[in-house]
Design an enzyme around this catalytic site. Structure first.
Site, PDB file in Angstrom:
ATOM      1  N   THR A  49      -8.904   1.888  -3.137  1.00 21.47           N
ATOM      2  CA  THR A  49      -7.556   1.160  -3.239  1.00 21.47           C
ATOM      3  C   THR A  49      -6.508   2.221  -3.613  1.00 21.47           C
ATOM      4  O   THR A  49      -6.875   3.351  -3.435  1.00 21.47           O
ATOM      5  CB  THR A  49      -7.421   0.335  -4.537  1.00 21.47           C
ATOM      6  OG1 THR A  49      -7.471   0.782  -5.607  1.00 21.47           O
ATOM      7  CG2 THR A  49      -8.801  -0.691  -4.514  1.00 21.47           C
ATOM      8  N   CYS A  50      -5.261   1.875  -3.771  1.00 23.69           N
ATOM      9  CA  CYS A  50      -4.282   2.920  -4.199  1.00 23.69           C
ATOM     10  C   CYS A  50      -4.568   3.630  -5.479  1.00 23.69           C
ATOM     11  O   CYS A  50      -4.311   4.670  -5.638  1.00 23.69           O
ATOM     12  CB  CYS A  50      -3.004   1.964  -4.388  1.00 23.69           C
ATOM     13  SG  CYS A  50      -2.442   1.371  -2.962  1.00 23.69           S
ATOM     14  N   GLU A 112      -4.713  -7.166 -14.322  1.00 22.33           N
ATOM     15  CA  GLU A 112      -4.194  -7.702 -12.915  1.00 22.33           C
ATOM     16  C   GLU A 112      -5.265  -8.166 -11.942  1.00 22.33           C
ATOM     17  O   GLU A 112      -6.337  -7.654 -12.035  1.00 22.33           O
ATOM     18  CB  GLU A 112      -3.556  -6.465 -12.203  1.00 22.33           C
ATOM     19  CG  GLU A 112      -4.310  -5.242 -11.821  1.00 22.33           C
ATOM     20  CD  GLU A 112      -4.878  -5.382 -10.397  1.00 22.33           C
ATOM     21  OE1 GLU A 112      -4.653  -6.162  -9.656  1.00 22.33           O
ATOM     22  OE2 GLU A 112      -5.487  -4.449 -10.023  1.00 22.33           O
ATOM     23  N   PRO A 113      -4.795  -9.266 -11.158  1.00 21.17           N
ATOM     24  CA  PRO A 113      -5.996 -10.140 -10.482  1.00 21.17           C
ATOM     25  C   PRO A 113      -6.432  -9.477  -9.085  1.00 21.17           C
ATOM     26  O   PRO A 113      -7.300  -9.737  -8.421  1.00 21.17           O
ATOM     27  CB  PRO A 113      -5.520 -11.432 -10.221  1.00 21.17           C
ATOM     28  CG  PRO A 113      -3.904 -11.173 -10.192  1.00 21.17           C
ATOM     29  CD  PRO A 113      -3.610 -10.135 -11.177  1.00 21.17           C
ATOM     30  N   GLY A 187       5.594  -2.856   4.924  1.00 21.49           N
ATOM     31  CA  GLY A 187       4.282  -3.399   4.908  1.00 21.49           C
ATOM     32  C   GLY A 187       4.322  -4.899   4.809  1.00 21.49           C
ATOM     33  O   GLY A 187       5.469  -5.449   4.718  1.00 21.49           O
ATOM     34  N   ALA A 188       3.124  -5.512   4.927  1.00 18.96           N
ATOM     35  CA  ALA A 188       3.189  -7.055   4.623  1.00 18.96           C
ATOM     36  C   ALA A 188       1.769  -7.399   4.035  1.00 18.96           C
ATOM     37  O   ALA A 188       1.339  -8.257   4.188  1.00 18.96           O
ATOM     38  CB  ALA A 188       3.362  -7.722   6.159  1.00 18.96           C
ATOM     39  N   GLY A 189       1.106  -6.453   3.202  1.00 12.96           N
ATOM     40  CA  GLY A 189      -0.109  -6.776   2.770  1.00 12.96           C
ATOM     41  C   GLY A 189       0.181  -7.526   1.637  1.00 12.96           C
ATOM     42  O   GLY A 189       1.254  -7.873   1.088  1.00 12.96           O
ATOM     43  N   GLU A 190      -1.002  -7.641   0.518  1.00 10.39           N
ATOM     44  CA  GLU A 190      -0.897  -8.384  -0.652  1.00 10.39           C
ATOM     45  C   GLU A 190       0.229  -7.762  -1.788  1.00 10.39           C
ATOM     46  O   GLU A 190       0.845  -8.454  -2.439  1.00 10.39           O
ATOM     47  CB  GLU A 190      -2.472  -8.666  -1.223  1.00 10.39           C
ATOM     48  CG  GLU A 190      -2.493  -9.322  -2.338  1.00 10.39           C
ATOM     49  CD  GLU A 190      -3.816  -9.486  -2.778  1.00 10.39           C
ATOM     50  OE1 GLU A 190      -4.230 -10.483  -3.649  1.00 10.39           O
ATOM     51  OE2 GLU A 190      -4.713  -8.929  -2.288  1.00 10.39           O
ATOM     52  N   THR A 191       0.220  -6.599  -1.914  1.00  9.17           N
ATOM     53  CA  THR A 191       1.149  -5.900  -2.828  1.00  9.17           C
ATOM     54  C   THR A 191       2.438  -6.297  -2.339  1.00  9.17           C
ATOM     55  O   THR A 191       3.269  -6.645  -3.299  1.00  9.17           O
ATOM     56  CB  THR A 191       0.791  -4.443  -2.961  1.00  9.17           C
ATOM     57  OG1 THR A 191      -0.632  -4.387  -3.399  1.00  9.17           O
ATOM     58  CG2 THR A 191       1.641  -3.761  -3.911  1.00  9.17           C
TER      59      THR A 191
END
EC number: 1.2.1.70
Length: 420
Positions: A49-50, A112-113, A187-191
């Site tokens: 992940t980041c 954080e989930p 971007g268009a991801g969850e974050t």
């Protein structure tokens, strides 16, 4: 088999190091296959992940160095650089670490989930690659259960706080009222979706979404009354942005200093607030050198994040208690697995003796012997055969004075007393 978790995260490594050690999603299946084939690990999963890159492995004792060396060679890192920021967790500690990560207790933003979804993705990639076996499979399923229990039984998930939330909070501190601002989301991801949601809730004036997949950009923009553009058109629209938040999966920067300089000239040097949440970074670090740019990356958000920790500390303590219990529960299961091959071998031997005794009894019945006599002899012979080897071994143990082994035999046969 030994469980091993190792890797780097936002606490041990800077973003400059973390971006060297990430795994692009499309490369994970092949990387997992290579890890197992080259390092000798029997099972493996990679969480990238980041904020962290972690490997979870099931390997033979003594193979720890081999799997760590595989990671170093895969990314071509200098040994000393990796050594300074790498942590390792064997067995009991590995289980605890994964449960804490999944419950949000090891995240930059406590509780954080999003990390749970990322762990589920890591599990799916492992299944796809065929590197999830009995032990890691059970560990991940147990992890999902525990993370859900922590969310249900504690207040760890209350008040939506995330890196995206921290970015929006910082934007509010800079601009005050967001109503007159335009947010440009890359971007268009969850974050990015979380950032859009927080911006919309806080009254941002306009939202622009740029993404390689235009359909995803449209879907996200439509939720928040924004509009979507292809990523290739980003330079044309960048001058409209007061706030830029970027989080893509690109392995190279997608926003350079020259593009930003042109946007600033069009804006007549009105400042732009930029947050680069991606690892590897989406925005060239040199962009931060421009006079009217306020560029922050995930590490810079740490100070904002710290302010949100206090409300979750009590819940975190409750979560730790749940995890303590569940670690022991899982390790009990792991320890029972050591006995499985022994149990199988003993039962297989007993079953073979049963078949032989039964076949002998059938032959005697076919020869016309009295059934009661045959049954009595069957029971007698089977008892003798089943107890022959244990009896011989117990006599041998008695002769050598091995009291511990004799006590173990009492437990195995569930005999709580015997006559001298």
């Amino acid at each position: 088999m030994q469980l091993l978790a190792f890797g780097v995260n936002h606490k041990t490594a800077s973003v400059a190091i973390r971006e060297q050690i990430t795994f692009a999603p499309e490369r994970l299946p092949s990387a997992l296959t290579e890890l197992v084939n080259r390092s000798g690990a029997k099972e493996a999963a990679i969480l990238s992940t980041c904020n962290r890159t972690e490997l979870y492995c099931g390997c033979a004792p003594g193979q720890q160095e081999a799997v760590i060396e595989w990671l170093r060679q895969y990314h071509g890192m200098e040994p000393k650089i990796l050594e300074t920021c790498l942590y390792t967790h064997p067995d009991h500690s590995a289980v605890r670490h994964l449960l804490r990560v999944a419950s949000g207790l090891d995240s930059m933003v406590l509780g954080e989930p999003q990390i749970l979804g990322q762990i589920k993705a890591a599990y799916s990639y492992g299944l796809e690659a065929g590197t999830i076996g009995r032990v890691l499979g059970r560990l991940f399923q147990h992890t999902f259960y525990v993370a859900k229990q922590v969310r249900t039984d504690t207040a760890i998930g209350t008040s939506p706080i995330s890196v995206a939330f921290a970015a929006v909070s910082l934007a509010k501190q800079i601009f005050g009222d967001l109503e007159s601002t335009t947010a440009f989301l890359i971007g268009a991801g969850e974050t990015i979706e979380l950032a859009a949601r927080h911006l919309f809730t806080n009254g941002v004036g306009h939202i622009i979404v740029a993404n390689r997949n235009l359909d995803k950009a449209y879907q996200l923009a439509n939720q928040f009354n924004g509009y979507a553009i292809p990523l290739a058109e980003m330079p044309k629209h960048l001058s409209e942005a007061d706030i830029v938040i970027s989080s893509t999966g690109s392995q190279l920067p997608i926003l350079g200093k020259g593009t930003v300089e042109r946007a600033l000239r069009i804006r007549k040097h009105r400042p732009i607030f930029m947050v680069d949440i991606a690892v590897p970074r989406d925005i060239e670090p040199e962009v931060g050198e421009l006079q009217d740019i306020y560029l922050y990356n995930v590490d810079d958000l740490q100070e904002v994040v710290q302010e949100n920790l206090r409300s979750r500390q009590a819940a975190a303590l409750q979560a730790e208690e749940i995890i303590d219990t569940q670690v022991e529960y899982f390790m009990d299961w792991v320890r029972t697995q050591d006995a499985v091959p022994v149990i199988c071998a003993v039962r297989q031997e007993a079953d073979q003796l049963r078949k032989e005794a039964l076949e002998k009894a059938r032959r005697r019945l076919a020869q016309g012997h009295d059934p009661n006599e045959v049954l009595t002899m069957l029971a007698h012979n089977l008892t003798n055969k089943l107890m022959h080897v244990p009896t011989r071994q117990l006599r041998s143990l008695g002769a050598t004075g091995d009291e511990l082994a004799l006590q173990a035999a009492l437990k195995i046969f569930d005999v709580d007393h015997f006559k001298a």
